[in-house]
Scaffold this motif. Sequence first.
Motif, PDB file in Angstrom:
ATOM      1  N   ALA A 176     116.328  20.587  73.589  1.00 48.38           N
ATOM      2  CA  ALA A 176     115.675  21.700  72.894  1.00 48.38           C
ATOM      3  C   ALA A 176     114.429  21.215  72.170  1.00 48.38           C
ATOM      4  O   ALA A 176     113.407  21.913  72.128  1.00 48.38           O
ATOM      5  CB  ALA A 176     116.641  22.361  71.932  1.00 48.38           C
ATOM      6  N   ALA A 177     114.499  20.005  71.604  1.00 50.67           N
ATOM      7  CA  ALA A 177     113.352  19.451  70.887  1.00 50.67           C
ATOM      8  C   ALA A 177     112.202  19.162  71.848  1.00 50.67           C
ATOM      9  O   ALA A 177     111.029  19.415  71.533  1.00 50.67           O
ATOM     10  CB  ALA A 177     113.755  18.176  70.145  1.00 50.67           C
ATOM     11  N   ILE A 178     112.506  18.677  73.041  1.00 48.08           N
ATOM     12  CA  ILE A 178     111.471  18.393  74.049  1.00 48.08           C
ATOM     13  C   ILE A 178     110.803  19.688  74.499  1.00 48.08           C
ATOM     14  O   ILE A 178     109.580  19.760  74.611  1.00 48.08           O
ATOM     15  CB  ILE A 178     112.082  17.614  75.240  1.00 48.08           C
ATOM     16  CG1 ILE A 178     112.510  16.223  74.791  1.00 48.08           C
ATOM     17  CG2 ILE A 178     111.085  17.527  76.392  1.00 48.08           C
ATOM     18  CD1 ILE A 178     113.260  15.439  75.839  1.00 48.08           C
ATOM     19  N   ILE A 179     111.589  20.721  74.722  1.00 48.23           N
ATOM     20  CA  ILE A 179     111.045  22.024  75.137  1.00 48.23           C
ATOM     21  C   ILE A 179     110.165  22.601  74.027  1.00 48.23           C
ATOM     22  O   ILE A 179     109.079  23.115  74.291  1.00 48.23           O
ATOM     23  CB  ILE A 179     112.183  22.991  75.518  1.00 48.23           C
ATOM     24  CG1 ILE A 179     112.853  22.510  76.815  1.00 48.23           C
ATOM     25  CG2 ILE A 179     111.659  24.412  75.684  1.00 48.23           C
ATOM     26  CD1 ILE A 179     114.070  23.311  77.231  1.00 48.23           C
ATOM     27  N   ALA A 180     110.603  22.479  72.770  1.00 51.10           N
ATOM     28  CA  ALA A 180     109.818  22.986  71.646  1.00 51.10           C
ATOM     29  C   ALA A 180     108.496  22.244  71.541  1.00 51.10           C
ATOM     30  O   ALA A 180     107.438  22.852  71.316  1.00 51.10           O
ATOM     31  CB  ALA A 180     110.612  22.862  70.350  1.00 51.10           C
ATOM     32  N   VAL A 181     108.511  20.927  71.724  1.00 46.51           N
ATOM     33  CA  VAL A 181     107.282  20.132  71.669  1.00 46.51           C
ATOM     34  C   VAL A 181     106.359  20.521  72.823  1.00 46.51           C
ATOM     35  O   VAL A 181     105.145  20.676  72.642  1.00 46.51           O
ATOM     36  CB  VAL A 181     107.607  18.610  71.691  1.00 46.51           C
ATOM     37  CG1 VAL A 181     106.355  17.778  71.935  1.00 46.51           C
ATOM     38  CG2 VAL A 181     108.301  18.201  70.412  1.00 46.51           C
ATOM     39  N   VAL A 211     102.563  22.003  72.416  1.00 44.26           N
ATOM     40  CA  VAL A 211     101.441  21.331  73.087  1.00 44.26           C
ATOM     41  C   VAL A 211     100.739  22.288  74.038  1.00 44.26           C
ATOM     42  O   VAL A 211      99.500  22.353  74.079  1.00 44.26           O
ATOM     43  CB  VAL A 211     101.931  20.049  73.821  1.00 44.26           C
ATOM     44  CG1 VAL A 211     100.845  19.497  74.740  1.00 44.26           C
ATOM     45  CG2 VAL A 211     102.408  19.010  72.834  1.00 44.26           C
ATOM     46  N   LEU A 212     101.508  23.067  74.796  1.00 46.03           N
ATOM     47  CA  LEU A 212     100.927  24.036  75.728  1.00 46.03           C
ATOM     48  C   LEU A 212     100.107  25.089  74.988  1.00 46.03           C
ATOM     49  O   LEU A 212      98.989  25.426  75.408  1.00 46.03           O
ATOM     50  CB  LEU A 212     102.032  24.704  76.556  1.00 46.03           C
ATOM     51  CG  LEU A 212     101.576  25.750  77.575  1.00 46.03           C
ATOM     52  CD1 LEU A 212     100.705  25.091  78.652  1.00 46.03           C
ATOM     53  CD2 LEU A 212     102.751  26.447  78.201  1.00 46.03           C
ATOM     54  N   LEU A 213     100.599  25.600  73.889  1.00 50.23           N
ATOM     55  CA  LEU A 213      99.869  26.606  73.109  1.00 50.23           C
ATOM     56  C   LEU A 213      98.585  26.035  72.524  1.00 50.23           C
ATOM     57  O   LEU A 213      97.544  26.699  72.524  1.00 50.23           O
ATOM     58  CB  LEU A 213     100.759  27.190  72.008  1.00 50.23           C
ATOM     59  CG  LEU A 213     101.905  28.097  72.489  1.00 50.23           C
ATOM     60  CD1 LEU A 213     102.793  28.500  71.314  1.00 50.23           C
ATOM     61  CD2 LEU A 213     101.375  29.324  73.206  1.00 50.23           C
ATOM     62  N   LYS A 214      98.622  24.823  72.026  1.00 53.07           N
ATOM     63  CA  LYS A 214      97.414  24.187  71.492  1.00 53.07           C
ATOM     64  C   LYS A 214      96.385  23.961  72.606  1.00 53.07           C
ATOM     65  O   LYS A 214      95.187  24.187  72.408  1.00 53.07           O
ATOM     66  CB  LYS A 214      97.755  22.830  70.831  1.00 53.07           C
ATOM     67  CG  LYS A 214      98.511  22.953  69.555  1.00 53.07           C
ATOM     68  CD  LYS A 214      97.626  23.564  68.495  1.00 53.07           C
ATOM     69  CE  LYS A 214      98.364  23.603  67.176  1.00 53.07           C
ATOM     70  NZ  LYS A 214      97.577  24.237  66.143  1.00 53.07           N
ATOM     71  N   TRP A 215      96.860  23.523  73.757  1.00 51.14           N
ATOM     72  CA  TRP A 215      95.960  23.307  74.895  1.00 51.14           C
ATOM     73  C   TRP A 215      95.316  24.623  75.317  1.00 51.14           C
ATOM     74  O   TRP A 215      94.120  24.686  75.586  1.00 51.14           O
ATOM     75  CB  TRP A 215      96.739  22.693  76.073  1.00 51.14           C
ATOM     76  CG  TRP A 215      95.895  22.578  77.300  1.00 51.14           C
ATOM     77  CD1 TRP A 215      94.968  21.626  77.587  1.00 51.14           C
ATOM     78  CD2 TRP A 215      95.884  23.479  78.425  1.00 51.14           C
ATOM     79  NE1 TRP A 215      94.379  21.869  78.803  1.00 51.14           N
ATOM     80  CE2 TRP A 215      94.935  23.016  79.347  1.00 51.14           C
ATOM     81  CE3 TRP A 215      96.602  24.635  78.728  1.00 51.14           C
ATOM     82  CZ2 TRP A 215      94.662  23.649  80.545  1.00 51.14           C
ATOM     83  CZ3 TRP A 215      96.343  25.278  79.938  1.00 51.14           C
ATOM     84  CH2 TRP A 215      95.381  24.779  80.819  1.00 51.14           C
TER      85      TRP A 215
END
Length: 181
Positions: free
Chosen positions: A2-7, A11-15
């Motif tokens: 879950a932590a990997i998916i959240a990260v 990252v995707l939203l910032k990109w």
Amino acid sequence: MAAIIAVLIVVLLKWMDGYTRHGQHITVPDVSGLSIDMASQNLAGCGLRYEISEYRYNAELAEGAVIEQTPKAGSGVKEGRIIYLTLNSGKIPTIALPDVADNSSLRAAESKLTGAGFILTELEYIPGDADWVYEVRLGDRTLRNGEMIPEGSTLTVVVGNGGDALVADSLLEQEMDANFF
């Protein structure tokens, strides 16, 4: 997991914010009335591109001047956006004269002519069948049905006054009657 998916989502939203230049915009300048050369310089100076979408006629502007732009001036757009321009063709559009001369009543002719965008002057009357349209004139020139003339022209409709038929027609009828019997 879950932590990997959240990260990954963060990252995707910032990109995406950086890629789409979220929150950044250029204000579209007003290029209406300018020549295409001046308009292209103004748009290029702001980081915008242009494309000519159509040509129309506007008597108040010079040939090649911008009549309209999309998006409108003052709109916020991204850098590199295409601004669509409508330019003045400089040529008065022409339309075909409706088939009214020697083919319709005054009422029908007026309806067809004004519906086509022509302006009518005072009627001119000649001897002939009442309210029958004998010809249409542009100035001193008699027009033919279907002739291409400038849109919005001022026309004179020549109609019969209900008096004696035209002399040439009555002489022709008398001659035909004499030869028939």
